[in-house]
Structure formats: C-alpha cells, structure tokens
Design a protein around this motif. Structure first.
Motif, mmCIF file in Angstrom:
data_model
loop_
_atom_site.group_PDB
_atom_site.id
_atom_site.type_symbol
_atom_site.label_atom_id
_atom_site.label_comp_id
_atom_site.label_asym_id
_atom_site.label_seq_id
_atom_site.Cartn_x
_atom_site.Cartn_y
_atom_site.Cartn_z
ATOM 1 N N THR A 1 0.842 -1.189 0.000
ATOM 2 C CA THR A 1 0.000 0.000 0.000
ATOM 3 C C THR A 1 0.878 1.239 0.000
ATOM 4 O OG1 THR A 1 -0.147 0.077 2.419
ATOM 5 C CG2 THR A 1 -1.867 -1.139 1.261
ATOM 6 N N ASP B 1 -0.942 13.214 -3.909
ATOM 7 C CA ASP B 1 -0.795 12.772 -5.290
ATOM 8 C C ASP B 1 0.377 13.468 -5.981
ATOM 9 O OD1 ASP B 1 -1.455 11.327 -7.592
ATOM 10 O OD2 ASP B 1 -2.718 12.950 -8.351
ATOM 11 N N THR C 1 -4.877 -1.334 -7.660
ATOM 12 C CA THR C 1 -5.983 -0.395 -7.687
ATOM 13 C C THR C 1 -5.482 0.897 -7.057
ATOM 14 O OG1 THR C 1 -8.289 0.006 -7.096
ATOM 15 C CG2 THR C 1 -6.978 -1.204 -5.505
ATOM 16 N N GLN C 2 -5.886 1.987 -7.627
ATOM 17 C CA GLN C 2 -5.488 3.277 -7.072
ATOM 18 C C GLN C 2 -6.614 4.272 -7.255
ATOM 19 O OE1 GLN C 2 -1.985 4.100 -9.498
ATOM 20 N NE2 GLN C 2 -3.146 5.575 -10.675
ATOM 21 N N THR C 3 -6.604 5.259 -6.391
ATOM 22 C CA THR C 3 -7.600 6.314 -6.493
ATOM 23 C C THR C 3 -6.990 7.601 -5.985
ATOM 24 O OG1 THR C 3 -9.892 6.896 -6.013
ATOM 25 C CG2 THR C 3 -8.635 5.939 -4.218
ATOM 26 N N VAL C 4 -7.536 8.699 -6.454
ATOM 27 C CA VAL C 4 -7.142 10.019 -5.971
ATOM 28 C C VAL C 4 -8.409 10.692 -5.465
ATOM 29 C CG1 VAL C 4 -6.104 12.232 -6.539
ATOM 30 C CG2 VAL C 4 -5.255 10.152 -7.635
ATOM 31 N N MET C 5 -8.407 11.028 -4.173
ATOM 32 C CA MET C 5 -9.539 11.715 -3.550
ATOM 33 C C MET C 5 -9.063 13.112 -3.197
ATOM 34 S SD MET C 5 -10.878 8.613 -1.105
ATOM 35 C CE MET C 5 -9.283 8.431 -0.342
ATOM 36 N N PHE D 1 -3.600 10.491 -2.707
ATOM 37 C CA PHE D 1 -3.384 9.298 -3.516
ATOM 38 C C PHE D 1 -3.429 8.073 -2.613
ATOM 39 C CE2 PHE D 1 -0.481 6.015 -5.007
ATOM 40 C CZ PHE D 1 -0.845 5.862 -6.336
ATOM 41 N N SER D 2 -4.100 7.025 -3.069
ATOM 42 C CA SER D 2 -4.168 5.770 -2.322
ATOM 43 C C SER D 2 -4.037 4.618 -3.315
ATOM 44 C CB SER D 2 -5.500 5.684 -1.580
ATOM 45 O OG SER D 2 -5.633 4.447 -0.953
ATOM 46 N N MET D 3 -3.139 3.688 -3.033
ATOM 47 C CA MET D 3 -2.916 2.560 -3.932
ATOM 48 C C MET D 3 -2.777 1.277 -3.126
ATOM 49 S SD MET D 3 0.235 1.746 -6.528
ATOM 50 C CE MET D 3 1.328 1.237 -5.209
#
Length: 89
Positions: free
Chosen positions: A6, A11, A34-38, A42-44
């Motif tokens: 993780t 980001d 899987t990754q996302t930007v909120m 950034f979270s992966m």
C-alpha cells in the motif's frame, strides 16, 4: 506467496512507476493494482507475487518506503498471510 503493498499520500506524478520499479528490481510480479485520488490524496493497493523474490520481504519493504519517502508518501509491504490473519474474524 503474495504480498500486499500500500502507498498513501499526496498525489504526484510517477508514484506507480516508482513502486513498479522496486518490484521489478526484486522480481516481485505485480498481479493486480488499484489506485484512487480523492482530492489531492493518492491511495494505492497492489498485490504482488513474491514466489521468486530476490530479497527478503523486509528488504523489499524498506526499499519501497525509501522509493516514495521523498514525495512524502507512506508505503507498507505485508505478506499475504499476515494480512489475512489481521483481517480474519
């Protein structure tokens, strides 16, 4: 054998590339990511096959942390058995 990797933080360009480079250097095969930007966060989560790892998992973890630390990111590498045990009811 698999590892859960993780990375979380602000980001920036190239985060996934840095993580993939560390995996490739030690023969950890990335199975899924899987990754996302909120907002700016950034979270992966990455799943890697570590059957043919050329170092021990703690060395992989240390190098992963160093690879992203200059961007202010936090990385964790955990063997799937430990991950599963932590999340078992």
């Amino acid at each position: 054998m698999k590892a859960v990797i993780t990375i979380v933080g602000r980001d920036a360009v190239g985060i996934l590339a840095r993580a993939a480079a560390v995996c490739a250097r030690h023969n950890a095969n990335i199975i899924d990511v899987t990754q996302t930007v909120m907002g700016e966060i950034f979270s992966m989560v990455m799943l890697a096959d570590i059957e043919k790892l050329t170092c021990d998992i703690s060395a992989l973890s240390e190098e992963m942390q160093q690879a992203v630390a200059d961007q202010g990111l936090v990385a964790h590498v955990m063997h799937e058995d430990i991950f599963n045990a932590m999340h078992r009811i």
